[in-house]
Scaffold this active site. Structure first.
Site, PDB file in Angstrom:
ATOM      1  N   GLY A 261      88.724  10.860  63.708  1.00  0.00           N
ATOM      2  CA  GLY A 261      87.927  12.057  63.215  1.00  0.00           C
ATOM      3  C   GLY A 261      88.894  13.114  63.238  1.00  0.00           C
ATOM      4  O   GLY A 261      90.158  13.020  63.405  1.00  0.00           O
ATOM      5  N   THR A 263      91.014  16.389  64.490  1.00  0.00           N
ATOM      6  CA  THR A 263      91.995  16.813  65.671  1.00  0.00           C
ATOM      7  C   THR A 263      91.093  17.479  66.575  1.00  0.00           C
ATOM      8  O   THR A 263      91.065  17.625  67.878  1.00  0.00           O
ATOM      9  CB  THR A 263      92.970  17.515  65.057  1.00  0.00           C
ATOM     10  N   CYS A 317      92.513  10.314  55.836  1.00  0.00           N
ATOM     11  CA  CYS A 317      93.601  11.122  56.965  1.00  0.00           C
ATOM     12  C   CYS A 317      94.796  11.150  56.476  1.00  0.00           C
ATOM     13  O   CYS A 317      95.631  11.964  56.920  1.00  0.00           O
ATOM     14  CB  CYS A 317      93.159  10.468  58.318  1.00  0.00           C
ATOM     15  N   GLU A 414      94.448  20.386  56.972  1.00  0.00           N
ATOM     16  CA  GLU A 414      93.702  19.497  56.219  1.00  0.00           C
ATOM     17  C   GLU A 414      92.684  19.972  55.677  1.00  0.00           C
ATOM     18  O   GLU A 414      91.617  20.492  55.990  1.00  0.00           O
ATOM     19  CB  GLU A 414      93.400  18.392  57.394  1.00  0.00           C
TER      20      GLU A 414
END
Ligand code: NAI
Ligand code: MG
Length: 504
Positions: A261, A263, A317, A414
């Site tokens: 999931g 960070t 990811c 991200e």
């Protein structure tokens, strides 16, 4: 249903007749008839927890809705497990480990795992449709990638179950006991397989929590566990939000926890478990660079870049969210990329022609919109094709930012959406430096004609996976995992099994 019947584009006719041009739906794309996948996903109206081999109502008595992000309709109600439910799941898992699964010879465990893989193959279309409806990804992704890869992971690990003496040559291995696992929403079934298959092959039993927006296929897989005769309590599925996840990670019975999931949540879990003797593996975020040299096969590279960031809505990811392109070919690559995304089809995820489906949730759409607005404000140049988005549901246009510098937030954070940041470089060393200049280190791509350069780059890039002249390729035999803030531990291959055993 005809999949590829093209209607004549109406624009040239209108132009010739001097009429106003009709609104473009897909740029200058030819229009196709709708081609929806029609298999019945066989959804229940309500899904309970799966504990001790049975579907069980939650002690909390609470349920929440799972929404189809493509049209905002409710698909089913999902149980919200509390600490008492999680405890019941751990008790069931411990009993199953101590009395049955942990003692069973590997060759016997293998039979169950093979059976799970085969039963999933039998129901592949049904599962693909359910996965697409619950998560928003295009049916061609769930049908051709997620479901087959999920089955492949079970097959691969079933093959290991009677060969565990070869996992650590010269040493013997034993299961850890009960493991607690929490997974995200971007590959609901595949992440389930990555977590369950190696743990099962090794003789561990499991308490797992799917993501709150994508719990349905996990609970459908529980039906397969029942059909496969998997002993009660070997896999327990508890659904819910972050509070349920925290209870799964923190339970004293868990000998090991595995998390995939953000960070941010990974760090919360690590802090909360500091000082305990739990084993841990973490697969966290990424900000991968796809690096294109001037000797690369440019058309293939453009396809790889598009595959790396735009398919699956960038909910990956290891998405190639940064493009590092050598200055001499930057203009050509950018022009080709823009042309390519002009003809991507965005819309109904169940349509077999759709390239980009729905963003997984309203919250995630908000995150993407916020970061894209920051990109514009920071001065990067934004390109979006003029495609029309469905009026209901959560959608975001494929987006390319050029003129991006390393200090821009869109180059560092991200985004987890179909958003590409383009940067340029001149030399090999500059490419390596820019690619590594990130807090993350999950993956990278290199596009070049030179084998020696591929070897040099794959050595110097601080990334768990380096793809050469391809992108986003997966195989159960190949270990996957990160450097730095992308986490630690590996999933897949022999290395992945080592993270689920103790050496004796
Ligand atoms: P998240 O990290 O909050 O959710 C992942 C899983 O963790 C879900 O099952 C969630 O219920 C659970 N969770 C949440 N809080 C927890 C806690 N305190 N303890 C234990 N479990 C907990 O990710 P979220 O909020 O869905 O997405 C936020 C961002 O995270 C995305 O925008 C993306 O950048 C990144 N992300 C990265 C993923 C990856 O595969 N590396 C997957 C999903 C999100
Ligand atoms: Mg969250």
């Amino acid at each position: 249903m005809s999949m590829l019947t093209a209607k004549k584009p109406t624009r040239p006719a209108a132009r010739a007749a001097g009429r106003p041009l009709p609104e473009l739906i897909f740029g200058d794309l030819w229009e196709y008839d709708p081609a929806p996948e029609t298999a019945d996903p066989k959804l229940k109206a309500r899904y309970d927890l799966f504990i001790g081999g049975r579907f069980t109502a939650p002690a909390s008595g609470k349920y929440f809705d799972s929404i189809n992000p493509a049209n905002e309709t409710k698909l089913a109600e999902i149980a919200h497990a509390n600490a008492a439910d999680v405890d019941a799941a751990y008790q069931a898992a411990k009993k199953a480990h101590d009395n049955v699964w942990g003692r069973m010879p590997g060759r016997e465990r293998a039979k169950y795992i093979y059976r799970i893989a085969r039963l999933l193959q039998d129901r592949a279309r049904e599962f693909a449709v359910a996965e697409t409806m619950d998560g928003g990804k295009p049916i061609k992704e769930s049908r051709d990638f997620d479901v087959p890869m999920c089955a492949a992971h079970f097959f691969y690990h079933a093959g290991w179950a009677d060969k565990l003496d070869y996992v650590a040559p010269g040493r013997r291995v034993a299961p850890l006991g009960v493991v607690g696992q929490v997974i995200p929403w971007n590959f609901p079934l595949l992440m389930l397989a990555w977590k369950l298959a190696p743990a099962l092959a090794m003789g561990n039993t499991i308490v797992i929590k799917p993501a709150e927006t994508t719990s349905i296929t996990a609970l459908k897989l529980a039906e397969i566990f029942q059909d496969a005769g998997l002993p009660a309590g070997v896999v327990n599925i508890v659904t819910g939000f972050g509070d349920t996840g925290a209870a799964v990670m923190g339970h004293p019975i868990a000998a090991k926890v595995a998390f995939t999931g953000s960070t941010e949540v990974g760090k919360i879990i690590m802090r909360s478990l500091a000082g305990t003797d739990k084993k841990m593996t973490m697969e966290l975020g990424g900000k991968a660079a796809n690096i294109v040299f001037d000797d690369a096969p440019i058309d293939q590279a453009v396809e790889g870049i598009v595959n790396g960031i735009f398919f699956n809505q960038g909910h990956v990811c290891c998405a190639g969210s940064r493009l590092l392109v050598q200055e001499t070919v930057a203009a050509e690559v950018l022009a080709k990329l823009k042309n390519r995304i002009r003809v991507l089809r965005i819309g109904d995820p169940l349509d077999k022609n759709t390239d980009i489906g729905a963003i997984n949730s309203k919250e995630q759409l908000g995150t993407i919109e916020r970061l894209v607005a920051i990109g514009v404000k920071d001065g990067a140049t934004m390109f979006q094709p003029p495609c029309k988005l469905p009026s209901k549901g959560y959608y975001f246009r494929p987006t390319i930012f050029s003129g991006v510098s390393m200090s821009h937030r869109i180059a560092r954070e991200e985004i987890f959406g179909p958003v590409l940041s383009v940067l340029t470089f001149r030399t090999v060393d500059e490419a390596v430096e820019k690619a590594n200049n990130t807090a993350y280190g999950l993956s990278a791509g290199v596009w070049t004609d030179k084998g020696t350069r591929i070897l040099k780059m794959s050595t110097e890039l601080k990334a768990g996976v380096v793809w050469a002249n391809t992108y986003n390729k997966f195989d159960p035999t190949s270990p996957f995992g990160g450097y730095k803030e992308s986490g630690f531990g590996r999933e897949g291959g022999r290395q992945g099994l080592l993270d689920y055993c103790k050496l004796i």
